[in-house]
Design a protein around this motif. Structure first.
Motif, PDB file in Angstrom:
ATOM      1  N   PHE A  48       9.809  68.158  25.720  1.00 54.49           N
ATOM      2  CA  PHE A  48      10.478  69.031  24.765  1.00 54.49           C
ATOM      3  C   PHE A  48      11.647  69.727  25.452  1.00 54.49           C
ATOM      4  CE2 PHE A  48       6.906  68.854  21.732  1.00 54.49           C
ATOM      5  CZ  PHE A  48       7.642  68.843  20.537  1.00 54.49           C
ATOM      6  N   LEU A  49      12.813  69.641  24.850  1.00 52.96           N
ATOM      7  CA  LEU A  49      14.024  70.275  25.372  1.00 52.96           C
ATOM      8  C   LEU A  49      14.466  71.379  24.419  1.00 52.96           C
ATOM      9  CD1 LEU A  49      16.031  67.041  26.306  1.00 52.96           C
ATOM     10  CD2 LEU A  49      14.602  68.421  27.820  1.00 52.96           C
ATOM     11  N   ASP A  50      14.668  72.574  24.950  1.00 51.29           N
ATOM     12  CA  ASP A  50      15.178  73.660  24.117  1.00 51.29           C
ATOM     13  C   ASP A  50      16.604  73.352  23.687  1.00 51.29           C
ATOM     14  OD1 ASP A  50      12.975  75.302  24.003  1.00 51.29           O
ATOM     15  OD2 ASP A  50      13.508  76.449  25.788  1.00 51.29           O
ATOM     16  N   VAL A  51      16.863  73.424  22.398  1.00 50.07           N
ATOM     17  CA  VAL A  51      18.207  73.207  21.866  1.00 50.07           C
ATOM     18  C   VAL A  51      18.928  74.535  21.680  1.00 50.07           C
ATOM     19  CG1 VAL A  51      19.554  72.209  19.987  1.00 50.07           C
ATOM     20  CG2 VAL A  51      17.433  71.109  20.720  1.00 50.07           C
ATOM     21  N   GLY A  52      18.254  75.498  21.067  1.00 47.34           N
ATOM     22  CA  GLY A  52      18.865  76.800  20.842  1.00 47.34           C
ATOM     23  C   GLY A  52      18.000  77.653  19.946  1.00 47.34           C
ATOM     24  N   THR A  53      18.477  78.852  19.687  1.00 46.91           N
ATOM     25  CA  THR A  53      17.770  79.814  18.846  1.00 46.91           C
ATOM     26  C   THR A  53      18.597  80.084  17.604  1.00 46.91           C
ATOM     27  OG1 THR A  53      16.769  80.831  20.792  1.00 46.91           O
ATOM     28  CG2 THR A  53      16.771  82.129  18.781  1.00 46.91           C
ATOM     29  N   VAL A  54      17.918  80.163  16.452  1.00 51.44           N
ATOM     30  CA  VAL A  54      18.642  80.287  15.191  1.00 51.44           C
ATOM     31  C   VAL A  54      17.851  81.168  14.233  1.00 51.44           C
ATOM     32  CG1 VAL A  54      17.594  78.164  14.300  1.00 51.44           C
ATOM     33  CG2 VAL A  54      19.755  78.968  13.338  1.00 51.44           C
ATOM     34  N   ARG A  55      18.565  81.947  13.439  1.00 52.62           N
ATOM     35  CA  ARG A  55      17.949  82.780  12.411  1.00 52.62           C
ATOM     36  C   ARG A  55      17.824  81.960  11.137  1.00 52.62           C
ATOM     37  NH1 ARG A  55      14.981  87.513  12.064  1.00 52.62           N
ATOM     38  NH2 ARG A  55      15.104  88.288   9.905  1.00 52.62           N
ATOM     39  N   LEU A  56      16.595  81.865  10.586  1.00 46.78           N
ATOM     40  CA  LEU A  56      16.352  81.039   9.409  1.00 46.78           C
ATOM     41  C   LEU A  56      15.541  81.809   8.375  1.00 46.78           C
ATOM     42  CD1 LEU A  56      15.331  77.690  11.152  1.00 46.78           C
ATOM     43  CD2 LEU A  56      17.554  78.248  10.149  1.00 46.78           C
ATOM     44  N   THR A  57      15.765  81.482   7.127  1.00 44.84           N
ATOM     45  CA  THR A  57      14.977  82.052   6.042  1.00 44.84           C
ATOM     46  C   THR A  57      13.839  81.099   5.683  1.00 44.84           C
ATOM     47  OG1 THR A  57      16.453  81.034   4.424  1.00 44.84           O
ATOM     48  CG2 THR A  57      16.944  83.306   5.075  1.00 44.84           C
TER      49      THR A  57
END
Length: 309
Positions: free
Chosen positions: A261-270
């Motif tokens: 598993f590779l971290d892609v990024g962090t994102v705010r989601l509803t």
């Protein structure tokens, strides 16, 4: 003869983190037959400054009929008025004046948010805060191994077999290359989770495949994937709902291999469905294929826990 550069942004907007920092990939293509050296730069929009942007390796040689990708990092300084800003990327031949051969991307926007000043943490609580961070990290690591509804205060984890999303996937190919996406069984000495992977057979820069993932709650989520590399795999980026998340993944390898598993990024989601797009932005190999493989997709909720006063 002047090179007619083509400049394409991976998304129409930067996705900024809480510190108003982010990154986006731009692809510059050389449609001619002769190699040329390109210079890539950024044109900041009204109210912004060039110093906010950093371009990795801004000058490179591009082979005829080839392309290169440039990673642009954006760091908006503290105190910048919160509002929507924009910029464009542009490229020109190193041996000519910019005004003679310059070509620009479309306008790319980014939303600057107000950043609250850091709160002073009483020294009495530092040890307690450090212990809390350790607990949160430990819980997160344990929960990577399971899905489902967590206990109160624990993060949710959404793990999806990427090949299960192929049936509802959509493929876009601006150059009408004939790109397709399939569920590929175990191959070439590699065993994928669920014995299959999502196999995107792109054939040109700009080809992309979009799948839909359901998010169970509003919040901030860490996005990670298990990828495949091979001799005919391309450089790709992920976007979520049209905004790039993370940098470019280099798919080339001499042999077929699966990553962890590779971290892609962090994102705010509803809560609800979200469009996850894998887009081809370039390649390093000398074939006419722009393939890509995704084994698993994972979203891990980032849970904020407060220390009692």
């Amino acid at each position: 003869m002047t090179t007619e550069w083509a400049v394409v942004a991976a998304a129409e907007q930067f996705t900024l983190d809480p510190r108003n920092s982010g990154e986006l990939t731009f692809t510059v293509s050389n449609p001619g037959n002769a190699p040329d050296t390109v210079v890539f730069d950024v044109a900041p929009g009204d109210g912004s400054q060039r110093a906010w942007f950093t371009v990795a390796e801004p000058q490179r040689v591009v082979p005829g009929q080839g392309s290169v990708s440039f990673l642009v990092k954006l760091a908006v300084p503290a105190g910048t008025p919160p509002r929507r800003y924009d910029m464009t990327g542009f490229a020109y031949s190193a041996n000519t004046a910019p005004e003679e051969s310059s070509r620009s991307s479309g306008r790319v926007t980014y939303e600057v948010r107000a950043v609250a000043p850091p709160r002073r943490t009483p020294w009495l609580w530092i040890a307690a805060a450090a212990a809390l961070v350790l607990v949160v990290v430990t819980v997160g690591v344990v929960l990577l191994t399971r899905d489902g509804e967590p206990a109160p205060g624990e993060p949710r984890v959404v793990t999806v077999e990427a090949e299960s999303l192929v049936e509802g996937a959509t493929v876009e190919s601006p150059r009408k290359s004939g790109a397709v996406v399939v569920a590929q069984p175990n191959c070439c000495g590699v065993t994928w989770s669920g014995d299959k992977q999502l196999f995107f057979q792109g054939l040109a820069i700009g080809d992309q495949v979009t799948v839909t993932v359901q998010i169970p709650a509003d919040g901030t989520w860490r996005f990670a994937t298990v990828r495949t590399t091979s001799f005919d795999y391309a450089n790709t980026v992920f976007t979520i709902d049209g905004a790039q998340v993370g940098g470019a993944f280099l798919g080339f390898n001499q042999t077929v291999q699966k990553t962890e598993f590779l971290d892609v990024g962090t994102v705010r989601l509803t809560k609800g469905p979200h469009r996850v797009t894998l887009a081809v932005v370039g390649k390093t190999q000398g074939t006419n294929r722009y393939f890509a493989g995704v084994d698993e997709i994972r979203f891990t909720e980032i849970v904020a826990q407060a220390v009692a006063r």
